[in-house]
Write a protein that holds these residues in place. Structure first.
Motif, PDB file in Angstrom:
ATOM      1  N   ASN A 283      20.606  17.893 -13.569  1.00 51.27           N
ATOM      2  CA  ASN A 283      19.291  18.119 -14.161  1.00 51.27           C
ATOM      3  C   ASN A 283      18.666  19.444 -13.735  1.00 51.27           C
ATOM      4  O   ASN A 283      17.539  19.767 -14.140  1.00 51.27           O
ATOM      5  N   GLY A 284      19.386  20.198 -12.899  1.00 47.84           N
ATOM      6  CA  GLY A 284      18.912  21.510 -12.485  1.00 47.84           C
ATOM      7  C   GLY A 284      17.841  21.492 -11.416  1.00 47.84           C
ATOM      8  O   GLY A 284      17.366  22.552 -10.994  1.00 47.84           O
ATOM      9  N   ALA A 285      17.460  20.306 -10.926  1.00 49.68           N
ATOM     10  CA  ALA A 285      16.340  20.215  -9.994  1.00 49.68           C
ATOM     11  C   ALA A 285      16.733  20.397  -8.543  1.00 49.68           C
ATOM     12  O   ALA A 285      15.855  20.600  -7.685  1.00 49.68           O
ATOM     13  N   ASN A 286      18.031  20.311  -8.238  1.00 48.30           N
ATOM     14  CA  ASN A 286      18.452  20.310  -6.836  1.00 48.30           C
ATOM     15  C   ASN A 286      19.756  21.071  -6.641  1.00 48.30           C
ATOM     16  O   ASN A 286      20.577  21.185  -7.554  1.00 48.30           O
ATOM     17  N   ASP A 287      19.941  21.574  -5.413  1.00 47.93           N
ATOM     18  CA  ASP A 287      21.266  21.945  -4.931  1.00 47.93           C
ATOM     19  C   ASP A 287      21.828  20.705  -4.242  1.00 47.93           C
ATOM     20  O   ASP A 287      21.094  19.983  -3.546  1.00 47.93           O
ATOM     21  N   VAL A 288      23.120  20.453  -4.418  1.00 50.60           N
ATOM     22  CA  VAL A 288      23.732  19.209  -3.957  1.00 50.60           C
ATOM     23  C   VAL A 288      24.677  19.486  -2.789  1.00 50.60           C
ATOM     24  O   VAL A 288      25.579  20.327  -2.894  1.00 50.60           O
ATOM     25  N   PHE A 289      24.444  18.765  -1.682  1.00 48.97           N
ATOM     26  CA  PHE A 289      25.275  18.873  -0.484  1.00 48.97           C
ATOM     27  C   PHE A 289      26.090  17.595  -0.381  1.00 48.97           C
ATOM     28  O   PHE A 289      25.548  16.504  -0.256  1.00 48.97           O
TER      29      PHE A 289
ATOM     30  N   ALA B  66      13.855  11.793   4.511  1.00 43.91           N
ATOM     31  CA  ALA B  66      14.820  12.838   4.140  1.00 43.91           C
ATOM     32  C   ALA B  66      14.475  14.172   4.788  1.00 43.91           C
ATOM     33  O   ALA B  66      15.367  14.957   5.127  1.00 43.91           O
ATOM     34  N   SER B  67      13.187  14.432   4.985  1.00 44.31           N
ATOM     35  CA  SER B  67      12.763  15.715   5.559  1.00 44.31           C
ATOM     36  C   SER B  67      13.225  15.909   6.994  1.00 44.31           C
ATOM     37  O   SER B  67      13.178  17.023   7.524  1.00 44.31           O
ATOM     38  N   ALA B  68      13.694  14.834   7.643  1.00 44.88           N
ATOM     39  CA  ALA B  68      14.229  14.945   9.004  1.00 44.88           C
ATOM     40  C   ALA B  68      15.686  15.387   9.012  1.00 44.88           C
ATOM     41  O   ALA B  68      16.256  15.598  10.085  1.00 44.88           O
ATOM     42  N   LEU B  69      16.275  15.514   7.832  1.00 43.58           N
ATOM     43  CA  LEU B  69      17.662  15.961   7.714  1.00 43.58           C
ATOM     44  C   LEU B  69      17.680  17.404   7.224  1.00 43.58           C
ATOM     45  O   LEU B  69      17.063  17.736   6.209  1.00 43.58           O
ATOM     46  N   LEU B  70      18.356  18.246   7.958  1.00 37.38           N
ATOM     47  CA  LEU B  70      18.407  19.673   7.675  1.00 37.38           C
ATOM     48  C   LEU B  70      19.848  20.093   7.395  1.00 37.38           C
ATOM     49  O   LEU B  70      20.780  19.550   7.973  1.00 37.38           O
ATOM     50  N   VAL B  71      20.017  21.071   6.534  1.00 34.00           N
ATOM     51  CA  VAL B  71      21.342  21.628   6.229  1.00 34.00           C
ATOM     52  C   VAL B  71      21.312  23.121   6.505  1.00 34.00           C
ATOM     53  O   VAL B  71      20.340  23.809   6.151  1.00 34.00           O
TER      54      VAL B  71
ATOM     55  N   LEU C 107      15.405  16.968   0.334  1.00 36.74           N
ATOM     56  CA  LEU C 107      14.349  16.302  -0.416  1.00 36.74           C
ATOM     57  C   LEU C 107      14.606  14.803  -0.509  1.00 36.74           C
ATOM     58  O   LEU C 107      13.674  14.001  -0.528  1.00 36.74           O
ATOM     59  N   SER C 108      15.882  14.446  -0.588  1.00 42.28           N
ATOM     60  CA  SER C 108      16.266  13.034  -0.616  1.00 42.28           C
ATOM     61  C   SER C 108      17.738  12.935  -0.252  1.00 42.28           C
ATOM     62  O   SER C 108      18.470  13.939  -0.264  1.00 42.28           O
ATOM     63  N   TYR C 109      18.169  11.740   0.098  1.00 39.71           N
ATOM     64  CA  TYR C 109      19.592  11.504   0.328  1.00 39.71           C
ATOM     65  C   TYR C 109      20.011  10.226  -0.376  1.00 39.71           C
ATOM     66  O   TYR C 109      19.227   9.287  -0.511  1.00 39.71           O
ATOM     67  N   GLN C 110      21.246  10.230  -0.848  1.00 40.60           N
ATOM     68  CA  GLN C 110      21.761   9.096  -1.608  1.00 40.60           C
ATOM     69  C   GLN C 110      23.122   8.701  -1.040  1.00 40.60           C
ATOM     70  O   GLN C 110      24.044   9.514  -0.997  1.00 40.60           O
ATOM     71  N   GLN C 111      23.227   7.480  -0.591  1.00 37.38           N
ATOM     72  CA  GLN C 111      24.481   6.943  -0.074  1.00 37.38           C
ATOM     73  C   GLN C 111      25.190   6.179  -1.185  1.00 37.38           C
ATOM     74  O   GLN C 111      24.552   5.507  -1.987  1.00 37.38           O
ATOM     75  N   MET C 112      26.506   6.288  -1.221  1.00 35.00           N
ATOM     76  CA  MET C 112      27.271   5.584  -2.248  1.00 35.00           C
ATOM     77  C   MET C 112      27.031   4.076  -2.142  1.00 35.00           C
ATOM     78  O   MET C 112      27.157   3.502  -1.055  1.00 35.00           O
TER      79      MET C 112
ATOM     80  N   ALA D  53      28.242  10.458   0.268  1.00 37.01           N
ATOM     81  CA  ALA D  53      26.797  10.602   0.164  1.00 37.01           C
ATOM     82  C   ALA D  53      26.486  12.014  -0.296  1.00 37.01           C
ATOM     83  O   ALA D  53      27.331  12.922  -0.189  1.00 37.01           O
ATOM     84  N   VAL D  54      25.290  12.183  -0.804  1.00 42.73           N
ATOM     85  CA  VAL D  54      24.814  13.527  -1.142  1.00 42.73           C
ATOM     86  C   VAL D  54      23.414  13.703  -0.560  1.00 42.73           C
ATOM     87  O   VAL D  54      22.626  12.755  -0.494  1.00 42.73           O
ATOM     88  N   LEU D  55      23.135  14.918  -0.122  1.00 38.13           N
ATOM     89  CA  LEU D  55      21.773  15.339   0.193  1.00 38.13           C
ATOM     90  C   LEU D  55      21.297  16.192  -0.975  1.00 38.13           C
ATOM     91  O   LEU D  55      22.005  17.122  -1.399  1.00 38.13           O
ATOM     92  N   LEU D  56      20.140  15.885  -1.504  1.00 40.01           N
ATOM     93  CA  LEU D  56      19.562  16.682  -2.575  1.00 40.01           C
ATOM     94  C   LEU D  56      18.594  17.683  -1.953  1.00 40.01           C
ATOM     95  O   LEU D  56      17.597  17.302  -1.318  1.00 40.01           O
ATOM     96  N   LEU D  57      18.917  18.964  -2.119  1.00 40.78           N
ATOM     97  CA  LEU D  57      18.147  20.064  -1.545  1.00 40.78           C
ATOM     98  C   LEU D  57      17.327  20.731  -2.645  1.00 40.78           C
ATOM     99  O   LEU D  57      17.623  20.570  -3.840  1.00 40.78           O
ATOM    100  N   PRO D  58      16.306  21.500  -2.288  1.00 46.73           N
ATOM    101  CA  PRO D  58      15.558  22.230  -3.325  1.00 46.73           C
ATOM    102  C   PRO D  58      16.475  23.159  -4.115  1.00 46.73           C
ATOM    103  O   PRO D  58      17.381  23.788  -3.549  1.00 46.73           O
ATOM    104  N   ALA D  59      16.258  23.242  -5.411  1.00 44.98           N
ATOM    105  CA  ALA D  59      17.058  24.129  -6.248  1.00 44.98           C
ATOM    106  C   ALA D  59      16.905  25.572  -5.770  1.00 44.98           C
ATOM    107  O   ALA D  59      15.794  26.045  -5.507  1.00 44.98           O
ATOM    108  N   GLY D  60      18.022  26.266  -5.610  1.00 48.45           N
ATOM    109  CA  GLY D  60      18.001  27.653  -5.180  1.00 48.45           C
ATOM    110  C   GLY D  60      17.859  27.854  -3.686  1.00 48.45           C
ATOM    111  O   GLY D  60      17.717  28.995  -3.229  1.00 48.45           O
ATOM    112  N   SER D  61      17.908  26.763  -2.905  1.00 46.08           N
ATOM    113  CA  SER D  61      17.738  26.891  -1.456  1.00 46.08           C
ATOM    114  C   SER D  61      19.016  27.299  -0.737  1.00 46.08           C
ATOM    115  O   SER D  61      18.960  27.868   0.360  1.00 46.08           O
ATOM    116  N   VAL D  62      20.168  27.004  -1.310  1.00 45.33           N
ATOM    117  CA  VAL D  62      21.439  27.418  -0.712  1.00 45.33           C
ATOM    118  C   VAL D  62      21.536  28.940  -0.817  1.00 45.33           C
ATOM    119  O   VAL D  62      21.153  29.523  -1.846  1.00 45.33           O
ATOM    120  N   PRO D  63      22.010  29.620   0.240  1.00 42.54           N
ATOM    121  CA  PRO D  63      22.040  31.081   0.220  1.00 42.54           C
ATOM    122  C   PRO D  63      22.687  31.650  -1.039  1.00 42.54           C
ATOM    123  O   PRO D  63      23.713  31.150  -1.515  1.00 42.54           O
TER     124      PRO D  63
END
Length: 273
Positions: free
Chosen positions: A64-70, A86-91, A108-113, A127-137
């Motif tokens: 959906n273009g809203a997140n970078d996916v880890f 989720a804000s306590a988890l950093l990448v 922003l959020s995390y999703q476990q299978m 699992a995936v961590l959903l990060l802000p879009a464009g936050s990955v270098p």
């Protein structure tokens, strides 16, 4: 502080032995898409090596273009009963945390299978961590996911067993030579090496970590959970680090990403081949 202790303890026993850093390899300069997940135990948005929980990889922008996916392992996620936001988890994609971890990104959020750890034959360990879009270098390449049944195709063609994969991750380096229990040294550095595939089942890709025999002299250990295993010389993810033995010197089981169940989960967030 009690939550920190609980989180570390629970993650440590989530699987038979959670695998966490690449040993026997070298400091990695060529896989910027592999990052580390930290727990913000100070509550100030700063990532420190002692807070490293797992490894993982940048899998691209969400559908959906809203997140970078880890992408990482399911057992890296905090149990819901701990109430950890989720804000306590950093990448961070900083390859060397010895002088401080740069540019941490708050999840922003995390999703476990769904179904994680409910079936011993298939742990649903993604699992995936959903990060802000464009936050990955900028310029960080996304890892690639395989087509459905890719590993089954390799097995049917006779090209899977003893295939060499690239392994990349952060964490502890074991030392078995001194007398007494295995010693582990952690420095928060991203390392890479290779490992040998020895088997496949419906959920896991099996590797040997024996320094002798058909091993490559490298493997994963505490700090590499969730890290990718790549088809050698590519960014094609074969599996993510799931679990192994407590001395990091035997076989290692890594969760497949090409199965129907894995693709059903990942397809919610990513466009799959």
């Amino acid at each position: 502080m009690r939550r920190v202790v609980l989180l570390v303890a629970v993650l440590a026993i989530a699987l038979p032995t959670a695998a966490h850093a690449v040993w026997g390899g070298q400091e990695d300069l060529t896989h910027p898409s592999v990052g580390a997940m930290y727990f913000d135990f100070m509550g100030n948005g700063v990532a420190v090596p002692d807070g490293l929980v797992c490894s993982g990889s940048y899998a691209g922008r969400s559908k959906n273009g809203a997140n970078d996916v880890f992408l990482t392992a399911g057992h890296c996620m905090p149990p819901p009963e701990l109430g950890i936001p989720a804000s306590a988890l950093l990448v961070s994609f900083d390859r060397d945390g010895r002088d401080g971890v740069s540019s941490p990104i708050k999840a922003l959020s995390y999703q476990q299978m769904p179904g994680f750890n409910q079936n011993v034959g298939d742990l649903h360990d993604l699992a995936v961590l959903l990060l802000p879009a464009g936050s990955v270098p900028a310029g960080t390449p996304a890892v690639q996911l395989p087509r459905a049944g890719y590993l089954d195709e390799l097995k049917a063609a006779g090209t899977l067993k003893f295939r060499i994969a690239d392994i990349v991750g952060y964490g502890a380096t074991p030392s078995w030579d001194p007398a007494g229990p295995t010693q582990f040294v952690f420095d928060g550095v991203r390392r890479s090496g290779t490992s040998t595939i020895i088997g496949l089942d419906k959920a896991n890709l099996h590797f040997t970590q024996n320094r002798n025999g058909n091993g490559t002299g490298a493997g994963v250990c505490f700090g590499d959970s969730g890290s990718p295993q790549f088809d050698r010389g590519t960014l094609l993810v074969l599996s993510v680090t799931s679990y192994g033995n407590g001395q990091c010197n035997s076989n290692n089981q890594n969760y497949r990403v090409d199965t129907p169940l894995a693709r059903q989960f990942l397809g919610q967030f990513l466009t799959l081949p």
